[in-house]
Enzyme design. Structure first.
Site, mmCIF file in Angstrom:
data_model
loop_
_atom_site.group_PDB
_atom_site.id
_atom_site.type_symbol
_atom_site.label_atom_id
_atom_site.label_comp_id
_atom_site.label_asym_id
_atom_site.label_seq_id
_atom_site.Cartn_x
_atom_site.Cartn_y
_atom_site.Cartn_z
ATOM 1 N N LYS A 489 0.841 -1.197 0.000
ATOM 2 C CA LYS A 489 0.000 0.000 0.000
ATOM 3 C C LYS A 489 0.880 1.253 0.000
ATOM 4 O O LYS A 489 2.072 1.174 0.318
ATOM 5 C CB LYS A 489 -0.885 -0.016 1.243
ATOM 6 C CG LYS A 489 -0.077 0.000 2.530
ATOM 7 C CD LYS A 489 -0.921 -0.401 3.720
ATOM 8 C CE LYS A 489 -0.096 -0.292 4.983
ATOM 9 N NZ LYS A 489 -0.670 -0.972 6.108
ATOM 10 N N TYR A 715 14.361 32.098 4.666
ATOM 11 C CA TYR A 715 13.170 32.882 4.992
ATOM 12 C C TYR A 715 13.141 33.360 6.436
ATOM 13 O O TYR A 715 13.612 32.655 7.336
ATOM 14 C CB TYR A 715 11.908 32.041 4.756
ATOM 15 C CG TYR A 715 11.554 31.877 3.294
ATOM 16 C CD1 TYR A 715 11.265 32.980 2.487
ATOM 17 C CD2 TYR A 715 11.495 30.603 2.724
ATOM 18 C CE1 TYR A 715 10.933 32.815 1.150
ATOM 19 C CE2 TYR A 715 11.156 30.434 1.391
ATOM 20 C CZ TYR A 715 10.884 31.547 0.601
ATOM 21 O OH TYR A 715 10.558 31.395 -0.705
HETATM 22 C C1 LIG Z 1 -0.018 -1.708 6.940
HETATM 23 C C2 LIG Z 1 -0.629 -2.904 7.463
HETATM 24 C C3 LIG Z 1 0.145 -3.999 7.847
HETATM 25 C C4 LIG Z 1 1.648 -4.007 7.848
HETATM 26 O O1 LIG Z 1 2.152 -3.482 9.062
HETATM 27 P P1 LIG Z 1 3.719 -3.370 9.302
HETATM 28 O O2 LIG Z 1 3.853 -2.880 10.689
HETATM 29 O O3 LIG Z 1 4.215 -2.388 8.312
HETATM 30 O O4 LIG Z 1 4.270 -4.713 9.093
HETATM 31 C C5 LIG Z 1 -0.508 -5.152 8.238
HETATM 32 N N1 LIG Z 1 -1.863 -5.210 8.272
HETATM 33 C C6 LIG Z 1 -2.641 -4.159 7.936
HETATM 34 C C7 LIG Z 1 -4.123 -4.297 8.017
HETATM 35 C C8 LIG Z 1 -2.067 -2.966 7.542
HETATM 36 O O5 LIG Z 1 -2.830 -1.931 7.209
#
Ligand SMILES: *Cc1c(COP(=O)(O)O)cnc(C)c1O
Length: 821
Positions: A489, A715
């Site tokens: 993702k 700035y």
């Molecule tokens: C992002 C996510 C993960 C992965 O978590 P990590 O700590 O990056 O391993 C697992 N399950 C769900 C539902 C997530 O949204």
């Protein structure tokens, strides 16, 4: 040099089923994904704690492989048309076969070992000697118990010199490698510190390494290291060629470094001799002297040595994918061109291209004595990897034009790089992945420049090999029957979707998960065919979900009813879904109180096929919340049991994220969801995993100026200069993802081996850093924002956030570059 299956059987096995005695073997295979020529391939079913090679036999058999090396208890009765050789240990059999092959050749064979520099010395020797010999050498750093036999297997009757490297990690391993390589000349580069695992002392390590040379009639080494020196001097003096000080054969008397070169002077056979090399670091100087020693030993003319040393090139060990003009991607591998490196590059091309069109721009083979048969193999490899467009450059390829055109209609030929460049604008390159593969003398670098996209010089480099390494590291903790879902993702935590997913697909991850449907669609369009879960399905995306076979998460009655209605309306009888249970996160998911209603809904609507039921741990990385984690897991298990009893079939259960995989092996169930760990960040408190950073964010210096004490930078006059200073402006700002909180001394960047603080506020596209205390910085120099030298975790700490945010903030305008080592 093909062998008949019977000949091979005679060498390694006393128990065989030969179904087709006419089979000849040309290729050895240990990794089923790398199958190219099934008919003439012999598969070795090696086994490791996680994988048993025998599980791939069925698939390979279906793909046409006819010959297998298996353990004695393997049941071959289902594979009636294939040859099976039964052995005690398939790895030993592989080594034995390679040793047998080695014995067929009487040419000089150079064996290289040592802690550092093996690969560079090997590649440099290749550069230095390729005009005098037809050389076979280990591909990349193939120097292990498996890599060495595969390297030696490449030897054939056209070769006049072999150069192989050997690496070991514990006592006892070298004997096997010696058997296979049987070096006639040995090179020991150096031996690192004593405390490495696997050895009791440095002396033991040196002795083990020197076993490689017990039959060699010469050893090349140096007398700079007292331990090596004392061990090696037990050999007869006439069997040694030593460089260094004192009574060395090649006595180094002076090393002088200028801005771009090192001049090395030495005394050899009573005369003063010297070479210059286009490198100034100590490791390169050492490696060059090692090569020099061998060349002197081989009686290469001293003037010739001088000339070739000056032309040494750095060794690019990685394959890199860059965005180029007209939406093309370019893999530039223009440093050598021989069959084995071509095959590797083609594999990378094929893996990265997915659905996109592929083009190969190839020069004549580097070895000018290559036969037509070699070129036939080139063509076979192109066809096997489904190359659609081919451009051949050089007189040999031009002469074979019609032969290539018969097989690949879109083939074009040019006599020289110049004539290709002349035609460049008339050839259409668009939306394709292009492999540039040229022997060095062709200088394909000029072609690469034509494809390069001019962008501002801030780059996120993604190391795909590190990612594969991290995956393996986690797999060590995942039970063999548990599947792995990779979380890709948010643009794979910032690292890039399709490119990362292609690597994961290649490494046989079981599942992918994205946040939104459009991310999944992008992956499908790029040729990713593995199952994909979408965590945030929306009603307007249902059509694409179904069209692209993306499996939605069902987290509420509203979304489940809507999706069920959609399927009904479209006349679809079944579609896989994933049921999310809220066990404490309170983000998305069905509550425990809803389970009875959920069960009623699922049993009434069998269109929704429950592929999995899952939940998310809120603090799996944190020991303080272990009790809550256990509570979540218990609730989850109970809910799964209820659902399963009601719907009458089983499904995948998953609750573990990266930190939980390692911390709670008992909660792995049928699948684990690997996220941040894949990208090299260990989120667990224990930090026992050895992960490699995947992403490196770099920028460059646009301008340097002197600023007087009392003036201000940036700035709102926030960056007050308290002493006469040197200030550099770098090409990265908050619009690129360099957080504004890094301003005014909070953040640092890594430059020339040290850290330089940010001065003043971070601007939208630029940032100023104070380099007063950093030596030798010039405009155009590269700075590292995060990566190997400045870990993401450190940066996150500095501005009080978590690595996840730093990684996913790198904006899309920053160019991504991918490479594989
Ligand atoms: C992002 C996510 C993960 C992965 O978590 P990590 O700590 O990056 O391993 C697992 N399950 C769900 C539902 C997530 O949204």
């Amino acid at each position: 040099m093909p062998y008949s299956i019977q000949e091979i059987s005679g060498v390694i096995s006393d128990d065989a089923i030969i179904a087709d005695a006419a089979t000849t073997i040309e290729f050895l295979l240990i990794d089923s994904r790398r199958l190219v020529f099934p008919e003439s391939t012999l598969f070795f079913a090696l086994s490791s704690p996680r994988r048993n090679g025998e599980t791939f036999i069925e698939e390979l058999y279906k793909s046409g492989v006819k010959s297998f090396i298996v353990s004695r208890n393997f049941d071959a009765s289902n594979f009636t048309t294939a040859n099976f050789l039964f052995v005690d240990d398939p790895l030993r059999a592989l080594q034995k076969l390679a040793a047998f092959h080695r014995k067929q050749f009487q040419i000089p064979v150079v064996g290289i070992t040592g802690s550092n520099g093996k690969t560079i010395v090997k590649e440099w020797l290749y550069q230095l000697l390729q005009d005098d010999y037809n050389i076979v050498r280990s591909p990349k750093s193939y120097n292990s118990q498996i890599g060495v036999p595969l390297s030696v297997w490449q030897l054939n009757e056209t070769h006049t010199l072999a150069i192989f490297e050997a690496g070991i990690s514990e006592v006892g391993e070298m004997d096997a490698l010696e058997e296979i390589i049987q070096p006639t000349i040995g090179i020991l580069t150096n031996v690192g510190a004593a405390h490495s695992a696997g050895f009791a002392s440095k002396e033991q390590k040196v002795k083990e390494k020197l076993k490689l040379f017990h039959r060699a009639y010469t050893i090349v080494s140096n007398n700079q290291d007292t331990v090596i020196n004392s061990v090696i001097s037990q050999r007869k003096k006439e069997d040694l060629f030593i460089w260094g000080s004192g009574d060395a054969d090649l006595k180094i008397v002076d090393i002088e470094k200028t801005a771009k070169q090192s001049v090395i002077a030495a005394i050899y056979s009573g005369r003063t001799v010297s070479i210059s090399i286009p490198f100034t670091d100590n490791a390169s100087v050492e490696n060059a002297i090692t090569c020099w020693s061998l060349l002197l030993y081989l009686h290469v003319d001293e003037e010739v040595i001088k000339k070739r040393m000056l032309r040494l090139q750095s060794v690019e060990m990685r394959l890199q994918l860059k965005r180029g003009i007209n939406n093309c991607s370019i893999i530039n591998d223009s440093y050598s061109n021989d069959l084995s490196s071509l095959r590797m590059a083609l594999e990378f091309l094929h893996q990265q291209a997915g659905n996109q069109a592929t083009t190969v721009i190839l020069s004549d083979l580097g070895d000018t004595s290559s036969s037509d048969e070699q070129y036939q193999k080139v063509l076979q490899a192109l066809l096997q990897h489904k190359v659609q467009k081919f451009i051949g450059i050089g007189s040999r390829l031009l002469a074979l034009q019609s032969f290539f055109q018969d097989a690949i209609p879109q083939s074009f030929f040019y006599n020289s790089v110049e004539s290709f460049i002349h035609q460049f604008l008339n050839i259409r390159f668009r939306d394709e992945v292009i492999l540039l593969k040229g022997a060095r003398s062709f200088e394909f670098e000029q072609i690469n420049l034509l494809f390069e996209q001019k962008v501002h010089q801030t780059v996120l480099e993604v190391n795909l090999s590190a990612m594969a390494h991290n995956l393996k590291e986690y797999q060590r903790y995942v039970q063999p029957t548990t599947k792995v879902m990779a979380m890709v993702k948010a643009f794979s935590y910032g690292s890039g979707s399709a490119e990362v997913a292609s690597v994961l697909q290649f490494h046989k991850v079981d599942y992918l998960a994205v946040a939104y449907a459009d991310e999944g669609v992008e992956l499908r369009k790029a040729g990713i065919h593995m199952p994909i879960m979408v965590m945030n399905p929306e009603v307007i995306t249902f059509q694409s979900l179904v069209e692209y076979n993306l499996e939605p998460e069902m987290y509420s009655f509203a979304i489940s009813k809507a999706f069920n209605d959609y399927l009904q309306k479209e006349g679809l009888q079944q579609f896989p879904v994933h049921i999310k249970i809220d066990t404490g996160m309170h983000r998305l998911g069905f509550e425990v109180e809803d389970i009875d209603d959920l069960i009623r809904f699922l049993t009434a609507n069998p269109r929704l096929v429950v592929k999995s039921v899952f939940s998310h741990l809120v603090a799996s990385e944190n020991t303080a919340h272990d009790a809550f984690t256990q509570h979540q897991a218990e609730v989850f298990l109970q809910v799964c049991e209820q659902i399963k009893n009601a719907i009458g079939y089983s499904f995948i259960r998953h609750i573990s994220n990266s930190a939980a995989i390692f911390r709670y092996p008992q909660y792995q169930f049928e699948l684990v969801r690997l996220g941040i760990g894949l990208y090299g960040v260990d989120s667990s408190a224990e930090k026992v995993l050895s992960l490699q950073p995947v992403a490196t964010l770099r920028s460059t210096i646009a301008q340097i100026r002197a600023v007087k004490k009392g003036e201000t930078v940036g700035y709102s006059r926030r960056g007050l200069v308290t002493r006469d200073s040197l200030i550099a402006t770098i090409r990265i700002g908050y619009a690129d993802g360099f957080n504004r909180r890094f301003g005014n001394g909070v953040g640092h960047v890594f430059i020339k081996g040290t850290l330089a603080p940010v001065i003043g506020s971070v601007c939208m596209d630029m940032t100023m850093i104070d380099i007063t205390d950093v030596q030798g910085v010039t405009e155009g120099d590269v700075v590292e924002i995060f990566g190997t030298n400045l870990p993401i975790e450190k940066l996150a700490q500095l501005c009080d956030t978590i690595p996840y945010e730093i990684m996913t903030s790198v904006s899309q305008r920053v160019k991504r570059e991918y490479y594989q080592e």
